[in-house]
Design a protein around this motif. Structure first.
Motif, PDB file in Angstrom:
ATOM      1  N   ILE A  38       0.844  -1.189   0.000  1.00  0.00           N
ATOM      2  CA  ILE A  38       0.000   0.000   0.000  1.00  0.00           C
ATOM      3  C   ILE A  38       0.884   1.246   0.000  1.00  0.00           C
ATOM      4  O   ILE A  38       1.714   1.430   0.894  1.00  0.00           O
ATOM      5  N   ILE A  39       0.714   2.077  -1.019  1.00  0.00           N
ATOM      6  CA  ILE A  39       1.424   3.353  -1.103  1.00  0.00           C
ATOM      7  C   ILE A  39       0.549   4.415  -0.433  1.00  0.00           C
ATOM      8  O   ILE A  39      -0.546   4.715  -0.905  1.00  0.00           O
ATOM      9  N   ALA A  40       1.025   4.954   0.699  1.00  0.00           N
ATOM     10  CA  ALA A  40       0.275   5.952   1.460  1.00  0.00           C
ATOM     11  C   ALA A  40       1.013   7.285   1.385  1.00  0.00           C
ATOM     12  O   ALA A  40       2.227   7.343   1.604  1.00  0.00           O
ATOM     13  N   MET A  55       0.229   8.784   9.520  1.00  0.00           N
ATOM     14  CA  MET A  55       0.532   7.799   8.482  1.00  0.00           C
ATOM     15  C   MET A  55       1.441   6.681   9.015  1.00  0.00           C
ATOM     16  O   MET A  55       1.294   5.516   8.646  1.00  0.00           O
ATOM     17  N   LYS A  56       2.390   7.047   9.873  1.00  0.00           N
ATOM     18  CA  LYS A  56       3.275   6.026  10.438  1.00  0.00           C
ATOM     19  C   LYS A  56       2.511   5.092  11.378  1.00  0.00           C
ATOM     20  O   LYS A  56       2.824   3.906  11.484  1.00  0.00           O
ATOM     21  N   GLU A  57       1.486   5.618  12.028  1.00  0.00           N
ATOM     22  CA  GLU A  57       0.639   4.760  12.860  1.00  0.00           C
ATOM     23  C   GLU A  57      -0.187   3.828  11.989  1.00  0.00           C
ATOM     24  O   GLU A  57      -0.375   2.652  12.318  1.00  0.00           O
ATOM     25  N   PHE A  58      -0.670   4.352  10.862  1.00  0.00           N
ATOM     26  CA  PHE A  58      -1.388   3.503   9.904  1.00  0.00           C
ATOM     27  C   PHE A  58      -0.477   2.366   9.447  1.00  0.00           C
ATOM     28  O   PHE A  58      -0.881   1.204   9.409  1.00  0.00           O
ATOM     29  N   GLU A  59       0.755   2.707   9.110  1.00  0.00           N
ATOM     30  CA  GLU A  59       1.728   1.700   8.669  1.00  0.00           C
ATOM     31  C   GLU A  59       1.967   0.651   9.756  1.00  0.00           C
ATOM     32  O   GLU A  59       1.945  -0.553   9.497  1.00  0.00           O
ATOM     33  N   ARG A  60       2.197   1.118  10.977  1.00  0.00           N
ATOM     34  CA  ARG A  60       2.512   0.207  12.082  1.00  0.00           C
ATOM     35  C   ARG A  60       1.404  -0.814  12.330  1.00  0.00           C
ATOM     36  O   ARG A  60       1.653  -2.016  12.457  1.00  0.00           O
ATOM     37  N   VAL A  61       0.176  -0.336  12.353  1.00  0.00           N
ATOM     38  CA  VAL A  61      -0.953  -1.226  12.670  1.00  0.00           C
ATOM     39  C   VAL A  61      -1.291  -2.122  11.479  1.00  0.00           C
ATOM     40  O   VAL A  61      -1.555  -3.315  11.647  1.00  0.00           O
ATOM     41  N   ALA A  62      -1.269  -1.565  10.266  1.00  0.00           N
ATOM     42  CA  ALA A  62      -1.601  -2.372   9.076  1.00  0.00           C
ATOM     43  C   ALA A  62      -0.614  -3.520   8.898  1.00  0.00           C
ATOM     44  O   ALA A  62      -0.994  -4.634   8.513  1.00  0.00           O
ATOM     45  N   ASP A  94      -2.376   4.600  -3.085  1.00  0.00           N
ATOM     46  CA  ASP A  94      -3.523   3.826  -2.606  1.00  0.00           C
ATOM     47  C   ASP A  94      -4.266   4.493  -1.459  1.00  0.00           C
ATOM     48  O   ASP A  94      -5.474   4.354  -1.326  1.00  0.00           O
ATOM     49  N   VAL A  95      -3.532   5.208  -0.606  1.00  0.00           N
ATOM     50  CA  VAL A  95      -4.117   5.918   0.534  1.00  0.00           C
ATOM     51  C   VAL A  95      -3.534   7.322   0.538  1.00  0.00           C
ATOM     52  O   VAL A  95      -2.310   7.489   0.501  1.00  0.00           O
ATOM     53  N   LYS A 272      -8.761  -1.225  10.644  1.00  0.00           N
ATOM     54  CA  LYS A 272      -8.218  -1.116  12.006  1.00  0.00           C
ATOM     55  C   LYS A 272      -7.068  -0.115  12.038  1.00  0.00           C
ATOM     56  O   LYS A 272      -6.957   0.702  12.953  1.00  0.00           O
ATOM     57  N   ALA A 273      -6.210  -0.172  11.017  1.00  0.00           N
ATOM     58  CA  ALA A 273      -5.088   0.758  10.931  1.00  0.00           C
ATOM     59  C   ALA A 273      -5.581   2.193  10.751  1.00  0.00           C
ATOM     60  O   ALA A 273      -5.019   3.137  11.325  1.00  0.00           O
ATOM     61  N   ALA A 274      -6.628   2.362   9.962  1.00  0.00           N
ATOM     62  CA  ALA A 274      -7.194   3.695   9.738  1.00  0.00           C
ATOM     63  C   ALA A 274      -7.735   4.274  11.043  1.00  0.00           C
ATOM     64  O   ALA A 274      -7.511   5.457  11.352  1.00  0.00           O
ATOM     65  N   LYS A 275      -8.427   3.462  11.815  1.00  0.00           N
ATOM     66  CA  LYS A 275      -8.979   3.910  13.102  1.00  0.00           C
ATOM     67  C   LYS A 275      -7.859   4.348  14.044  1.00  0.00           C
ATOM     68  O   LYS A 275      -7.941   5.383  14.711  1.00  0.00           O
TER      69      LYS A 275
END
Length: 342
Positions: A38-40, A55-62, A94-95, A272-275
């Motif tokens: 996923i390219i964010a 965004m780094k939190e999105f990465e970590r959880v995803a 992608d995001v 979940k990562a988005a949340k």
């Protein structure tokens, strides 16, 4: 022999093409083993910007899902939000994170509802709106109007925006005639024109110099954004008046068609990562607003309060007019009702 080669040639070409294709990896596309990348992307370049934390939190959880890899781009895919929107639509990202102003340019005019000055009273009011029925309806509109090119993953904030310029504002009349860096079209421009200001377009990356050289008399943004860029140190940026005209909304979007191609487990991981990213980004924004306000004061900026009522009174008829034009008057009424609950 020549006849044999001519017969085999098409098969050889097809084999080479298939081998070449195996080495390519398209943004957001699934590998043969089902893994996805996923390219964010967002448009801010500072590593301390709240967007980057989110965004780094999105990465970590995803990436807790072993089939998902996230690659975060901080301004490297473009510092223009219009670029990011195009990349999202065409598959180059992608995001992405974008503002209402740029999203409305895609033809989804209803989004202007969240861009109107003084539509939100405070953070609590903003969160009741975006995390409730109004936010859900806006997410549906975005998805429907974009034909699933854009799917909303969550609402981020970019803080509360204030005036900063060459002089403090003591009353609404003080902004009259000032060259004011802000959006130069749409409901935002119309509002500032009504105050007497002259909306002026300057690219974000060029704003420090524009303030320093007097190309513009003033600008507006939230503390983390303009203080990180040292705008408060310029000749035309050292006076900050807390107008609080915009509790800003940012849309965290994914390409809906790509999302639909993921497995159920991958979709759950992305949501979940988005949340988690929403919670982290909002937390960082609120924390940094206090930190960077103090930093600005410590470095010589002057901060003053102002009676916001004349600004709010001026905004209401402009809100009504635009809401009727774009067919969201009922949603605006709900936002105003939620304001009373605070």
């Amino acid at each position: 022999m020549r006849k044999t080669l001519l017969i085999l040639l098409p098969a050889i070409v097809l084999l080479l093409l298939s081998l070449t294709g195996c080495g390519e990896r398209v943004a957001g596309g699934a590998e043969d083993d089902g893994d996805i990348k996923i390219i964010a992307a967002h448009n801010q370049t500072s590593p301390e910007n709240p967007y980057q934390y989110g965004m780094k939190e999105f990465e970590r959880v995803a990436e807790k899902n072993e089939s998902i890899e996230v690659e975060v781009h901080a301004g490297t895919l473009g510092t223009s939000e219009s670029e990011l929107v195009q990349k999202l639509k065409l598959g180059g990202a992608d995001v992405v994170l974008v503002s209402p102003g740029f999203m409305s340019k895609t033809g989804i005019k209803e989004i202007d509802l969240f861009a109107m000055p003084y539509v939100f009273k405070n953070y609590d009011h903003w969160e009741r709106v975006v995390d409730g029925e109004v936010g859900e309806r806006m997410a549906e509109i975005i998805n429907e109007k974009s034909d699933n090119d854009f799917k909303l993953l969550g609402y981020w904030s970019a803080g509360v925006r204030h005036y900063y310029g060459k002089k403090p504002l003591e009353s609404i009349e003080d902004i009259d005639g000032m060259k004011y860096r802000t959006q130069t079209s749409g409901v935002i421009a119309k509002y500032w024109e009504a105050t007497g200001a002259v909306p002026t377009s300057v690219a974000w990356g060029e704003l420090y110099q524009a303030l320093q050289q007097g190309v513009v008399d003033a600008s507006e943004n939230s503390y983390p954004y303009f203080v990180q860029q040292n705008h408060h140190k310029t000749e035309n940026g050292k006076y900050i008046t807390e107008t609080g005209h915009d509790y800003t909304t940012r849309f965290l979007l994914i390409n809906g068609n790509k999302f639909d191609s993921y497995t159920e487990e991958q979709q759950e991981a992305v949501l979940k990562a988005a949340k988690a990213s929403v919670e982290k980004e909002r937390e960082i924004v609120k924390k940094q607003e206090e930190e960077y306000k103090q930093k600005a004061i410590d470095e010589g900026a002057k901060v003053n309060q102002i009676d916001r009522e004349p600004f709010i009174k001026l905004a209401k008829p402009i809100q009504n007019e635009r809401a009727k034009e774009i067919g969201v008057m009922e949603l605006l009424k709900k936002i105003r009702e939620l304001k009373k609950e605070g």
